[in-house]
Scaffold this motif. Structure first.
Motif, PDB file in Angstrom:
ATOM      1  N   GLY A 252       0.753  -1.096  -0.002  1.00  0.00           N
ATOM      2  CA  GLY A 252       0.056  -0.111   0.117  1.00  0.00           C
ATOM      3  C   GLY A 252       0.837   1.178  -0.174  1.00  0.00           C
ATOM      4  O   GLY A 252       0.232   2.650   0.403  1.00  0.00           O
ATOM      5  N   ILE A 253       2.040   0.936  -0.258  1.00  0.00           N
ATOM      6  CA  ILE A 253       2.897   2.094  -0.126  1.00  0.00           C
ATOM      7  C   ILE A 253       2.952   3.071  -1.656  1.00  0.00           C
ATOM      8  O   ILE A 253       3.081   2.063  -2.809  1.00  0.00           O
ATOM      9  CB  ILE A 253       4.411   2.013   0.185  1.00  0.00           C
ATOM     10  N   ARG A 254       2.761   4.253  -1.875  1.00  0.00           N
ATOM     11  CA  ARG A 254       2.773   5.003  -3.055  1.00  0.00           C
ATOM     12  C   ARG A 254       4.048   5.823  -3.136  1.00  0.00           C
ATOM     13  O   ARG A 254       4.395   6.178  -4.351  1.00  0.00           O
ATOM     14  CB  ARG A 254       1.712   5.881  -3.151  1.00  0.00           C
ATOM     15  N   HIS A 255       4.532   6.318  -2.231  1.00  0.00           N
ATOM     16  CA  HIS A 255       5.871   7.144  -2.463  1.00  0.00           C
ATOM     17  C   HIS A 255       7.034   6.583  -1.478  1.00  0.00           C
ATOM     18  O   HIS A 255       6.950   6.277  -0.356  1.00  0.00           O
ATOM     19  CB  HIS A 255       5.568   8.656  -1.572  1.00  0.00           C
ATOM     20  N   ALA A 256       7.932   6.043  -2.431  1.00  0.00           N
ATOM     21  CA  ALA A 256       9.510   5.578  -1.581  1.00  0.00           C
ATOM     22  C   ALA A 256      10.575   5.484  -2.803  1.00  0.00           C
ATOM     23  O   ALA A 256      10.376   5.793  -3.926  1.00  0.00           O
ATOM     24  CB  ALA A 256       8.887   4.024  -1.329  1.00  0.00           C
ATOM     25  N   ILE A 257      11.595   5.326  -2.038  1.00  0.00           N
ATOM     26  CA  ILE A 257      12.956   5.145  -2.648  1.00  0.00           C
ATOM     27  C   ILE A 257      13.626   3.810  -2.142  1.00  0.00           C
ATOM     28  O   ILE A 257      13.621   3.659  -1.099  1.00  0.00           O
ATOM     29  CB  ILE A 257      13.772   6.031  -2.620  1.00  0.00           C
ATOM     30  N   VAL A 258      13.993   3.025  -2.991  1.00  0.00           N
ATOM     31  CA  VAL A 258      14.811   1.774  -2.783  1.00  0.00           C
ATOM     32  C   VAL A 258      16.147   1.928  -3.276  1.00  0.00           C
ATOM     33  O   VAL A 258      16.335   1.869  -4.420  1.00  0.00           O
ATOM     34  CB  VAL A 258      14.401   0.331  -3.269  1.00  0.00           C
ATOM     35  N   ASN A 259      17.025   2.141  -2.366  1.00  0.00           N
ATOM     36  CA  ASN A 259      18.534   2.354  -2.812  1.00  0.00           C
ATOM     37  C   ASN A 259      19.338   1.491  -2.397  1.00  0.00           C
ATOM     38  O   ASN A 259      19.629   1.028  -0.996  1.00  0.00           O
ATOM     39  CB  ASN A 259      18.899   3.761  -2.141  1.00  0.00           C
ATOM     40  N   ALA A 260      20.070   0.534  -3.261  1.00  0.00           N
ATOM     41  CA  ALA A 260      20.838  -0.369  -3.025  1.00  0.00           C
ATOM     42  C   ALA A 260      22.332  -0.488  -3.366  1.00  0.00           C
ATOM     43  O   ALA A 260      22.460  -0.501  -4.476  1.00  0.00           O
ATOM     44  CB  ALA A 260      20.260  -1.657  -3.292  1.00  0.00           C
TER      45      ALA A 260
END
Lengths: 357, 120
Positions: free
Chosen positions: A202-210
């Motif tokens: 249900g998340i609409r705003h995010a950043i995944v930084n690997a």
């Protein structure tokens, strides 16, 4: 009396208005209290999941789901160990066939397609070559290049996606031991999986930084997520990018893993054609709507080098790319030029990748 | 009709708003604080205004971090490839260096961040 009353109240109203405007201005632009980050180590690097959502419990559950997705992808795609790819490699290195899951088959198909589009610059079957150079493990500490004969022998029969054949159930080497290594792809795959997990939560705003490679969804609250691209040689940033919803920003550089021998840098991005580190470029940044494909493309453009990267980008469907050359100059696709703010003084040259260009 | 009191109030409001914008958009993205975290549980916070060298215990042993001239960097860590050390000095708010084998991170923070995340 009335005029006097007004005289006394109008400034108060204005004061109140000024305070409200001031508060609104600072609240709207200041740090967002609904944005939270979780960091953890996976895939041999630091992973940061940043989520903007009002519901703290949902944010926590979503971050956990993203972490699980990354850790599962890491286990499955690690070229060694007890995960699926580790077990497959053990058999391929023994010259035997191996059973593979439908998920791995689907990714093998996609990786082969990308490899062919790149003209072989991206190749997920260089496992033995990567090990020969000592870039396969955090524990390895290579000090000098391997002998030319060893590289030549491996290129003869022991490296390359076309030396593997697979059907709906099994994969097998066709001309001797071969090992898969999805190092230039699996991080993107993990980021994509993590983003899917966040969306399902249900998340609409995010950043995944690997480890510096990332995918953003949604926005930062009334504005796009702002991404700083580090300079490959200097202490600081070379460019600023605004990431749109779904954008992946991936960079391949010669500074990530390398050793120096007799005054020359030997890095981990190997050219499948020569078996040696690709030359001419120090970093490639790609923006694309799919992280795994951005990951593969960044490697492919790096290997293609100053002379060939435009055609490879066109064939792989990459519109947004920026390359920093060994001489410090910057080349960008026209669409990338429109998207980035260059922060360094190096000369930048927009380069067309469209057929008409 | 604008009276002197109105002018004072509006000038003050504009001044404070301007200062806010200056803080957010001006060169206030330089880091002020370094936070060092270890997977072993230890966390240290250092002001970048004072030069210092600290050690924090990671899963393999101590990582050493140097703060100097408003910057911070790894100077030693029990890893093989020295990726964290090669990353060099960090000075921008939001910048991160990590020694993955030792499970230690170095993160800089400031009054405001120019970037939400960093690509490299």
């Amino acid at each position: 009396m009335t005029p006097r009353f007004r005289q006394r109240t109008r400034p108060r109203r204005r004061t109140r208005l000024a305070v409200i405007l001031l508060a609104g201005t600072l609240w709207g632009c200041g740090p967002d209290s609904d944005t939270r980050s979780e960091q953890f180590f996976a895939m041999g690097t630091l992973v940061e999941v940043t989520i903007r959502a009002a519901d703290a419990a949902r944010t926590e559950r979503a971050a956990d789901a993203a972490r699980t997705a990354i850790e599962e992808t890491d286990r499955r795609w690690s070229p060694r160990g007890e995960g699926e790819l580790g077990r497959v490699n053990e058999r391929l290195l023994a010259g035997r066939s191996a059973a593979v899951s439908p998920e791995m088959l689907a990714e093998l198909d996609r990786a082969r397609r990308l490899s062919r589009l790149s003209g072989g610059r991206f190749d997920p079957a260089l496992g033995r070559l990567i090990r020969l150079w000592g870039f396969h493990s955090d524990e390895a500490d290579p000090q000098r290049p391997p002998p030319d004969e060893a590289i030549g022998d491996l290129l003869e029969t022991g490296a390359g996606i076309d030396r593997l054949a697979w059907n709906q159930e099994t994969i097998e080497p066709v001309s001797g031991p071969v090992a898969l290594d999805f190092g230039a792809y699996a991080k993107g795959l993990a980021v994509d999986r993590a983003v899917t997990a966040l969306r399902e939560a249900g998340i609409r705003h995010a950043i995944v930084n690997a480890g510096g490679d990332l995918r953003a969804i949604g926005d930062a609250g009334g504005r796009a997520w702002r991404v700083g691209v580090m300079h490959p040689r200097k202490n600081g940033f070379i460019a600023a990018v605004e990431a749109r919803d779904g954008d992946s920003v991936f960079t391949s550089g010669d500074y990530e893993r390398y050793f120096e021998y007799e005054g020359r840098r030997y890095h981990h991005i190997l050219d499948p054609a020569t078996g040696r580190p690709a030359r001419g470029v120090t970093s490639v940044t790609v923006i694309h709507d799919n992280a795994a494909e951005a990951d593969a493309a960044a490697t492919a453009l790096f290997v293609a080098g100053p002379g060939d990267w435009r055609g490879v980008a066109r064939r792989m469907g990459i519109r947004d790319a920026m390359l920093v050359m060994e001489d410090g100059t910057v080349q960008l696709t026209p669409t990338m030029r429109e998207r980035v703010e260059l922060l360094d003084e190096a000369p930048a040259e927009p380069v067309a990748t469209e057929p008409s260009g | 009709m604008i009276r002197p009191g109105d002018v004072v109030v509006l000038a003050l409001a504009l001044g404070v708003v301007g200062a806010g914008w200056w803080q957010m958009l001006g060169d206030d993205t330089r880091a002020r604080v370094a936070t060092i975290r270890s997977v072993e549980g230890e966390t240290r916070e250092l002001s970048l205004s004072r030069d210092a060298t600290v050690e924090i215990a990671g899963r393999r042993g101590p990582s050493r971090i140097r703060v100097e001239d408003g910057r911070a960097r790894f100077v030693a860590s029990p890893c093989t490839r020295d990726v964290c050390i090669r990353q060099g000095w960090l000075s921008a708010a939001g910048a991160v260096a990590a020694c993955a084998p030792n499970g230690v991170t170095l993160r800089l923070a400031g009054a405001s961040r120019r970037f939400d995340t960093i690509n490299f």
